[in-house]
Design a protein around this motif. Structure first.
Motif, PDB file in Angstrom:
ATOM      1  N   ASN A  52       4.578 -75.985   5.398  1.00  0.00           N
ATOM      2  CA  ASN A  52       5.613 -75.715   6.395  1.00  0.00           C
ATOM      3  C   ASN A  52       5.308 -76.393   7.729  1.00  0.00           C
ATOM      4  N   LEU A  53       4.059 -76.303   8.181  1.00  0.00           N
ATOM      5  CA  LEU A  53       3.690 -76.970   9.425  1.00  0.00           C
ATOM      6  C   LEU A  53       3.825 -78.486   9.297  1.00  0.00           C
ATOM      7  N   GLY A  54       3.457 -79.013   8.131  1.00  0.00           N
ATOM      8  CA  GLY A  54       3.620 -80.437   7.899  1.00  0.00           C
ATOM      9  C   GLY A  54       5.079 -80.864   7.944  1.00  0.00           C
ATOM     10  N   ILE A  55       5.953 -80.033   7.412  1.00  0.00           N
ATOM     11  CA  ILE A  55       7.385 -80.329   7.440  1.00  0.00           C
ATOM     12  C   ILE A  55       7.896 -80.335   8.875  1.00  0.00           C
ATOM     13  N   TYR A  56       7.480 -79.326   9.655  1.00  0.00           N
ATOM     14  CA  TYR A  56       7.905 -79.276  11.061  1.00  0.00           C
ATOM     15  C   TYR A  56       7.388 -80.497  11.824  1.00  0.00           C
ATOM     16  N   TRP A  57       6.129 -80.860  11.588  1.00  0.00           N
ATOM     17  CA  TRP A  57       5.571 -82.022  12.277  1.00  0.00           C
ATOM     18  C   TRP A  57       6.346 -83.294  11.937  1.00  0.00           C
ATOM     19  N   ASN A  58       6.643 -83.473  10.658  1.00  0.00           N
ATOM     20  CA  ASN A  58       7.355 -84.657  10.194  1.00  0.00           C
ATOM     21  C   ASN A  58       8.742 -84.742  10.823  1.00  0.00           C
ATOM     22  N   ASN A  59       9.506 -83.636  10.739  1.00  0.00           N
ATOM     23  CA  ASN A  59      10.869 -83.644  11.257  1.00  0.00           C
ATOM     24  C   ASN A  59      10.897 -83.703  12.788  1.00  0.00           C
ATOM     25  N   HIS A  60       9.927 -83.040  13.429  1.00  0.00           N
ATOM     26  CA  HIS A  60       9.836 -83.093  14.882  1.00  0.00           C
ATOM     27  C   HIS A  60       9.581 -84.532  15.339  1.00  0.00           C
ATOM     28  N   HIS A  61       8.724 -85.229  14.624  1.00  0.00           N
ATOM     29  CA  HIS A  61       8.427 -86.627  14.952  1.00  0.00           C
ATOM     30  C   HIS A  61       9.692 -87.481  14.878  1.00  0.00           C
ATOM     31  N   HIS A  62      10.442 -87.336  13.786  1.00  0.00           N
ATOM     32  CA  HIS A  62      11.655 -88.133  13.628  1.00  0.00           C
ATOM     33  C   HIS A  62      12.707 -87.759  14.666  1.00  0.00           C
ATOM     34  N   MET A  63      12.801 -86.467  14.975  1.00  0.00           N
ATOM     35  CA  MET A  63      13.780 -86.026  15.958  1.00  0.00           C
ATOM     36  C   MET A  63      13.492 -86.649  17.326  1.00  0.00           C
ATOM     37  N   LEU A  64      12.218 -86.650  17.735  1.00  0.00           N
ATOM     38  CA  LEU A  64      11.875 -87.224  19.025  1.00  0.00           C
ATOM     39  C   LEU A  64      11.977 -88.750  19.028  1.00  0.00           C
ATOM     40  N   GLN A  65      11.793 -89.372  17.871  1.00  0.00           N
ATOM     41  CA  GLN A  65      11.991 -90.817  17.785  1.00  0.00           C
ATOM     42  C   GLN A  65      13.444 -91.168  18.054  1.00  0.00           C
ATOM     43  N   ALA A  66      14.348 -90.262  17.652  1.00  0.00           N
ATOM     44  CA  ALA A  66      15.779 -90.498  17.860  1.00  0.00           C
ATOM     45  C   ALA A  66      16.213 -90.160  19.279  1.00  0.00           C
ATOM     46  N   ALA A  67      15.425 -89.332  19.977  1.00  0.00           N
ATOM     47  CA  ALA A  67      15.786 -88.922  21.334  1.00  0.00           C
ATOM     48  C   ALA A  67      15.537 -90.053  22.329  1.00  0.00           C
ATOM     49  N   GLU A  68      16.435 -90.156  23.302  1.00  0.00           N
ATOM     50  CA  GLU A  68      16.293 -91.169  24.361  1.00  0.00           C
ATOM     51  C   GLU A  68      15.833 -90.546  25.674  1.00  0.00           C
ATOM     52  N   ARG A  69      16.232 -89.294  25.919  1.00  0.00           N
ATOM     53  CA  ARG A  69      15.928 -88.646  27.196  1.00  0.00           C
ATOM     54  C   ARG A  69      15.418 -87.238  26.953  1.00  0.00           C
ATOM     55  N   ILE A  70      14.572 -86.775  27.853  1.00  0.00           N
ATOM     56  CA  ILE A  70      14.022 -85.421  27.797  1.00  0.00           C
ATOM     57  C   ILE A  70      14.293 -84.751  29.142  1.00  0.00           C
ATOM     58  N   ASN A  71      14.809 -83.519  29.111  1.00  0.00           N
ATOM     59  CA  ASN A  71      15.024 -82.778  30.351  1.00  0.00           C
ATOM     60  C   ASN A  71      14.280 -81.445  30.296  1.00  0.00           C
ATOM     61  N   GLY A  72      14.447 -80.635  31.334  1.00  0.00           N
ATOM     62  CA  GLY A  72      13.735 -79.363  31.399  1.00  0.00           C
ATOM     63  C   GLY A  72      14.106 -78.404  30.292  1.00  0.00           C
ATOM     64  N   VAL A  73      15.371 -78.371  29.919  1.00  0.00           N
ATOM     65  CA  VAL A  73      15.815 -77.485  28.830  1.00  0.00           C
ATOM     66  C   VAL A  73      15.125 -77.857  27.529  1.00  0.00           C
ATOM     67  N   ILE A  74      15.012 -79.141  27.279  1.00  0.00           N
ATOM     68  CA  ILE A  74      14.351 -79.608  26.053  1.00  0.00           C
ATOM     69  C   ILE A  74      12.871 -79.239  26.071  1.00  0.00           C
ATOM     70  N   LEU A  75      12.234 -79.350  27.236  1.00  0.00           N
ATOM     71  CA  LEU A  75      10.819 -78.979  27.341  1.00  0.00           C
ATOM     72  C   LEU A  75      10.604 -77.507  26.990  1.00  0.00           C
ATOM     73  N   TRP A  76      11.457 -76.635  27.532  1.00  0.00           N
ATOM     74  CA  TRP A  76      11.324 -75.209  27.234  1.00  0.00           C
ATOM     75  C   TRP A  76      11.689 -74.890  25.783  1.00  0.00           C
ATOM     76  N   ALA A  77      12.702 -75.587  25.261  1.00  0.00           N
ATOM     77  CA  ALA A  77      13.066 -75.385  23.854  1.00  0.00           C
ATOM     78  C   ALA A  77      11.918 -75.803  22.938  1.00  0.00           C
ATOM     79  N   ASN A  78      11.215 -76.853  23.320  1.00  0.00           N
ATOM     80  CA  ASN A  78      10.067 -77.310  22.530  1.00  0.00           C
ATOM     81  C   ASN A  78       8.927 -76.283  22.580  1.00  0.00           C
TER      82      ASN A  78
END
Length: 203
Positions: A52-78
């Protein structure tokens, strides 16, 4: 705001959680094969949590690769996501050492559900920042797989408490298998969208 520090911090936290889980594995008492039997439930729970942790790491990596910008809401959500992931070692040990007893099994499902919700909120925060035509939004679409996972977790918790804990554990495994098969939605979208003037560099 650059996303590199967010990604590095999250990778480090997940790596530490996996390390903690393996350190919590009890050592067999004795040198014969039968000594492994008492620790088998903890080991099986560790395997499930590791996947499960490996799945989260994998998908989190791809999600952030697709992201262009990070704001405060995203930091707290993370951070919200990492909070629920940080409870994996505790729930893993509790469920394994008690041989999949009903309360620990239900609690494990609660953590899985809340981690899934946290991931969904993080994903939604990134889409809200970048818009419905962003790479991530177009890649995930309606995200039926993610929503179905949360529905299964929500159903597994009362099943563990009031029906049969083994049914709940089976559902936890089913969701892990659903995500263990590589989800290439984001990766495919990244490979299909090119940066202007960047040659073959994926966006």
């Amino acid at each position: 705001m650059r996303k590199g520090r967010l990604e590095a911090f999250s990778d480090g936290v997940i790596a530490i959680l996996i390390t903690i889980m393996v350190l919590l594995l009890p050592k067999p008492v004795g040198s014969h094969w039968a000594a492994l039997r008492p620790v088998l439930p903890v080991f099986l729970t560790y395997v499930l949590s590791f996947v499960n942790l490996g799945i989260y790491w994998n998908n989190h990596h791809h999600m952030l690769q697709a992201a262009e910008r990070i704001n405060g809401v995203i930091l707290w959500a993370n951070l919200h996501l990492l909070f629920w992931l940080s409870l994996f070692p505790f729930c893993t040990e509790w469920m394994g050492e008690n041989h999949f007893a009903t309360p620990p099994t239900a609690a494990y499902g609660c953590v899985l559900l809340l981690a899934g919700i946290a991931y969904f909120l993080l994903q939604s925060a990134i889409v809200a920042e970048e818009g419905p035509e962003s790479t991530l939004a177009l890649a995930i679409g309606r995200d039926l797989k993610g929503k179905l996972s949360m529905v299964i977790y929500a159903a597994a918790i009362p099943l563990a408490l009031f029906v049969n804990r083994w049914v709940a554990i089976g559902l936890y495994v089913v969701v892990s298998l659903m995500w263990f098969v590589p989800d290439r939605r984001v990766e495919t979208r990244l490979n299909s969208v090119k940066r202007p003037g960047a040659g073959d560099e994926p966006r």
